[in-house]
Motif scaffolding. Structure first.
Motif, PDB file in Angstrom:
ATOM      1  N   GLY A 139      16.000   6.659  11.664  1.00  0.00           N
ATOM      2  CA  GLY A 139      16.403   8.216  11.690  1.00  0.00           C
ATOM      3  C   GLY A 139      17.801   8.318  12.356  1.00  0.00           C
ATOM      4  N   GLY A 177      13.494  10.811  18.581  1.00  0.00           N
ATOM      5  CA  GLY A 177      13.060  10.512  17.343  1.00  0.00           C
ATOM      6  C   GLY A 177      11.977   9.298  17.448  1.00  0.00           C
ATOM      7  N   GLU A 180       8.857   9.215  14.798  1.00  0.00           N
ATOM      8  CA  GLU A 180       9.230   9.195  13.698  1.00  0.00           C
ATOM      9  C   GLU A 180       9.839   7.690  13.437  1.00  0.00           C
ATOM     10  OE1 GLU A 180      13.007  11.129  12.644  1.00  0.00           O
ATOM     11  OE2 GLU A 180      13.208  10.553  10.445  1.00  0.00           O
TER      12      GLU A 180
END
Lengths: 354, 354
Positions: A139, A177, A180
């Motif tokens: 990401g 992130g 993720e």
């Protein structure tokens, strides 16, 4: 006469050893508590002394971004280094090989077969294989394989390459992130296991998310750099407070052209132009009313409150937006002891661009 | 084997000597034509060799922003230096006095009585007076007196100070502000003359407006720095073309994670984060379709056209947004001769922050 904060020339970069060591201790304790190996990124301080202090506090080894940084650290006695970079080209590969021969452990990352092919050619006849981790783009949108399937394919390529050993998975996630990243890494490790590939290390990094534990169940190692000094960007994110900012630029007010404007002798040549999404170019300690509105190379322009004027010659301590780049802009910095003493030291790995 | 553009390690800063010398010649010819003395600012190149080339081409002397830069240039044989900065504090004043004793001519600027008082204390017993110019804020909103009346008052203060001599008026105008600057300077010089003060020098600067002649009737001297290398900001302003950009960063494509993204080994540690009002972080020569969309310290992220993919290991030449700061980020740079030969040289005055 000993140097004091009032006598040293400005602009200067002053690092509080007390705060830096407290920051080292705090993250090491956190990693010990959650069962993560810590591998600090030395890009922030670029100092052998602090790299050694991080290892002495319990870090597994260190992270570097450049071979040149790793060479300096190896010279200083650090012997377990991860270079989180695609190393390419015959000159750099020869240096990497020479570096490997001096260390207890050297690892690098790769995100494509072209990089792996080059590494293998350089290490095929090495006495010891080079550990290569697969960099995953979870990401952050910089380097890295794009899917867990690509991670598996590249891991297989590494494992099949003479002179190399598959070392695991590495990511530098987007800020915020961590969750993720953990999902990607879990899927990739699952694929690796299904295909009989051992994944000894899963490493993520970044100071902004270092206290987050969402990903701790998949991670084995954490890389953080900025946490040793901290900076304005981290205070604004809520990662730390001003009192945790060990690295500060000392500047002098050189002009007060109008009641609402002051000019200091610290510009982009020492503070850098890095904004990291912020407005303004730093925080003046003790003066929350001041905005650093503009920088040219040797001047910083401050919007001041006419009711709280500054004086020509007055010294200010500034927490920079991004402290890592400030380390790279000073040949020598000052280490401030708990008793206020000042010691000037060269920035060992400054300017190592290759 | 001689170094070539394909063999040197990246990232590297490569300066075309042919283009740099052509740029030196072009501005000197312009200044000769319009009757202005040229006093190049060495902050852009920070090299003794190019400072000497500028003087050999006809420049009156050089401009520095820091005593540390001037000390390096004096060591290299430059002997007529203007430091356009308020010099404050006993350590810097002692260095300034020592520097003065080594030079044929040294001048500084001041924008307030506190600065003048310090300079006078340091030069009261000097064998030769120090030339002090009054810095005028003509719209740049950095340092400088705010009105022609303030300029007169400070000039009187200088003229009345032991060890000092009033040297004239200095400004660094806002970009595009040459006309506004000329108006301020005309009014100030008029007041000086009415009050019997000779104004030997009226000096302005800035590469963006160097070809503008609106102010030439009042100016006696011009200071430009960036013109020797040029950069993306100047191309975007229309000051020069890409073919005039002598200073370029050589970078290698280290990753192509997706068909529309490439990553190079040049980040903010070599290109800096300076935007100068632009979008993107540099111009890739020969690839107008590429945008440098993001920089971290050691990575540059490029948006590429999938129909025109780059290759891992491919080298790119990048014109930085702001070339002056790039000179400060490399310990050593490459000078490229007309025959393509490469010579590595240290950046003499790099990192001189005080």
């Amino acid at each position: 006469m000993p140097d004091t904060i009032d006598s040293i020339e400005t602009p200067a970069f002053v690092v509080s050893e007390t705060i830096a060591r407290r920051n080292i201790r705090a993250l090491q304790d956190h990693c010990d508590r959650v069962g993560l190996r810590l591998r600090p990124h030395i890009k922030t301080h670029k100092l052998i002394r602090f790299a050694k202090a991080q290892v002495a506090a319990g870090a597994k080894g260190i992270t570097c971004q450049k071979i040149g940084e790793a060479e300096v650290m190896a010279e200083g006695g650090l012997d377990d280094i991860l270079i989180t970079y695609n190393i390419l080209g015959s000159a750099k590969l020869a240096r990497l090989r020479a570096l490997s021969d001096r260390l207890t452990r050297l690892a690098v990352t790769a995100d494509g077969q072209a990089v792996v092919t080059g590494l293998s050619a350089a290490f095929a006849d090495a006495p010891r294989p080079l550990d290569v981790l697969v960099e995953c783009d979870t990401g952050g949108r910089r380097c890295g394989v794009q899917t867990p399937e690509e991670a598996l394919a590249l891991a297989r390529g590494i494992a099949a390459s003479p002179g190399l050993r598959f070392g695991g998975l590495m990511t530098y996630p987007a800020a915020g992130g961590a969750r993720e990243a953990a999902g990607f890494l879990r899927a990739a490790r699952g694929l690796l296991r299904e295909n009989g590939l051992d994944c000894p290390t899963v490493t993520s990094g970044g100071t902004p998310d270092m206290w987050a534990s969402e990903a701790a169940d998949i991670l084995t190692e954490y890389r953080a750099g900025t946490y040793i000094y901290n900076d304005r960007s981290l205070v604004k994110r809520g990662t730390c407070g001003w009192e945790d900012c060990a690295g500060q630029v000392l500047a002098t007010v050189v002009s007060m052209p109008t009641p609402d404007r002051a000019v200091i002798d610290a510009g982009s040549k020492v503070l850098s132009s890095d904004l990291l999404g912020l407005t303004g170019h730093g925080h003046v300690m003790g003066h929350p009313e001041i905005q650093i509105t503009g920088l040219s190379e040797e001047h910083g322009v401050l919007a001041v409150d006419p009711a709280r004027p500054l004086q020509i010659g007055q010294r200010l301590r500034i927490v920079p937006n991004h402290v890592c780049v400030v380390s790279n802009l000073f040949d020598r910095i000052w280490i401030e002891g708990a008793d206020g003493s000042l010691e000037q030291v060269p920035v060992d790995a400054r300017g190592r661009v290759t």
